[in-house]
Design an enzyme around this catalytic site. Structure first.
Site, short mmCIF file in Angstrom:
data_model
loop_
_atom_site.label_atom_id
_atom_site.label_comp_id
_atom_site.label_asym_id
_atom_site.label_seq_id
_atom_site.Cartn_x
_atom_site.Cartn_y
_atom_site.Cartn_z
N LYS A 231 0.82 -1.22 0.00
CA LYS A 231 0.00 0.00 0.00
C LYS A 231 0.86 1.27 0.00
O LYS A 231 2.02 1.25 0.35
CB LYS A 231 -0.97 -0.03 1.19
CG LYS A 231 -2.09 -1.04 0.89
CD LYS A 231 -3.30 -0.88 1.76
CE LYS A 231 -4.37 -1.87 1.28
NZ LYS A 231 -5.44 -2.05 2.23
N ARG A 265 -3.98 -10.00 4.67
CA ARG A 265 -4.25 -10.00 3.23
C ARG A 265 -2.99 -9.53 2.52
O ARG A 265 -2.51 -8.43 2.79
CB ARG A 265 -5.43 -9.07 2.95
CG ARG A 265 -5.92 -9.10 1.52
CD ARG A 265 -7.14 -8.20 1.36
NE ARG A 265 -7.63 -8.24 -0.02
CZ ARG A 265 -7.14 -7.52 -1.01
NH1 ARG A 265 -6.13 -6.69 -0.79
NH2 ARG A 265 -7.63 -7.62 -2.23
C1 9MG Z 1 -10.05 -5.55 -1.11
N1 9MG Z 1 -9.10 -4.96 -0.19
C2 9MG Z 1 -8.04 -4.16 -0.50
N2 9MG Z 1 -7.39 -3.80 0.62
C3 9MG Z 1 -8.06 -4.40 1.66
C4 9MG Z 1 -7.89 -4.40 3.04
O1 9MG Z 1 -6.94 -3.70 3.64
N3 9MG Z 1 -8.75 -5.12 3.80
C5 9MG Z 1 -9.76 -5.81 3.21
N4 9MG Z 1 -10.60 -6.50 4.03
N5 9MG Z 1 -9.97 -5.85 1.90
C6 9MG Z 1 -9.14 -5.15 1.14
#
Ligand code: 9MG
Length: 289
Positions: A231, A265
């Site tokens: 990110k 994730r």
């Molecule tokens: C789809 N998506 C992209 N970034 C995310 C994040 O930080 N958390 C979740 N639950 N979905 C995400």
């Protein structure tokens, strides 16, 4: 087990597949937007690419594969229901037959929730926390867990000027309200995962406060999912472009697990899994058997 970071350890029943949350898991990211695979518009080639990518992530140790047919990046525009269904459902159908992992679907749309669960999805990951029309009822009628994520604004403009008086309190209050809405709709707490939504309507300072105080979300008594992989926060800290953020992503995953996250994730599954094992061993002060 008396450690606060392990207080909400439990398991998740993902359409019959039991995920033991006494240790952390990695959710591999599988984007199925047209720019994700080099198919030149050929549907079968892109489906094969997606399946191969998912199989590779499962071989690396992913417990979940998160399939997303609509980009939620800052500036992204929404896609129609039929477009999202066309992108996501064939992949969910094929993956649920082929891979030994929970298939999660990253969607906010009621029709996509319903069709995904029918096609074999074991978790719904909603960055809009089931606030879109019909989404709460669609999730309630399914029996799979849901991940409720906090976002301020909409992907199109959420990073323009995020504002909070006290970011932790406001994100917590939002999640509490969405948990209550889920319970009222018939979604039991045992089916709910929470996520503060790193990068979704937050400045670098807001994101860092959330990461440093992630353990405060343990008070909700529900499993915490965290997504920091690649990110922009990590680009702002390191000065690196998105394709050079592996080390920063792994460092952030380690911190998130150390502060209580149970599902990470991530795009780079093998490296992330090693990192979460280090964090887990440190929390427990022993090696998992
Ligand atoms: C789809 N998506 C992209 N970034 C995310 C994040 O930080 N958390 C979740 N639950 N979905 C995400």
């Amino acid at each position: 087990m008396s450690d606060k970071r392990l207080a909400s350890a439990q398991s998740l029943d993902c359409a019959g597949r039991l995920i033991d949350l006494s240790f952390p898991h990695v959710m591999g990211v599988l984007n199925v937007t047209p720019d994700s695979f080099s198919d030149g518009g050929q549907f079968n080639a892109s489906l094969d690419d997606a399946l191969r990518r998912a199989e590779a992530m499962v071989a690396e140790g992913a417990s979940f594969i998160d399939v997303g047919g609509e980009s939620t990046r800052p500036g992204a525009v929404e896609v129609s229901v039929s477009e999202e269904l066309d992108r996501v459902i064939p992949v969910v159908e094929a993956l649920s037959q082929r891979v030994d992992a929970v298939i999660s679907v990253d969607t906010s749309k009621a029709a996509v929730i319903e069709e995904s669960v029918r096609a074999g999805a074991g978790l719904i990951n909603d960055v809009r926390a089931l606030q879109e029309p019909g989404a709460l009822d669609a999730a309630a009628e399914s029996s799979v867990p849901v991940c409720l994520m906090h976002m301020q604004g909409k992907p199109k403009d959420m990073q323009k000027a995020p504002q909070y008086e006290r970011v932790i309190d406001e994100v917590l209050a939002f999640l509490q309200a969405r948990i209550a809405a889920c319970e009222t709709a018939g979604i039991e707490r045992s089916r709910i995962v929470v996520d503060p939504g790193f990068g979704f309507g937050k400045s670098p300072g807001h994101n860092l406060t959330l990461l440093n105080c992630l353990d405060e979300f343990q008070g909700l008594g529900l499993p915490i999912l965290a997504g920091l992989s690649r990110k922009s926060l990590l680009g702002q800290i390191t000065g690196r472009p998105v394709d050079q953020r592996l080390i920063a992503s792994v460092a952030a995953a380690t911190l998130a697990v150390y502060r209580g996250a149970r599902i990470i994730r991530a795009h780079d599954v093998a490296a992330t899994l090693d990192a979460v094992k280090v964090a887990q061993a440190t929390i427990r002060e022993t090696l998992d058997e």
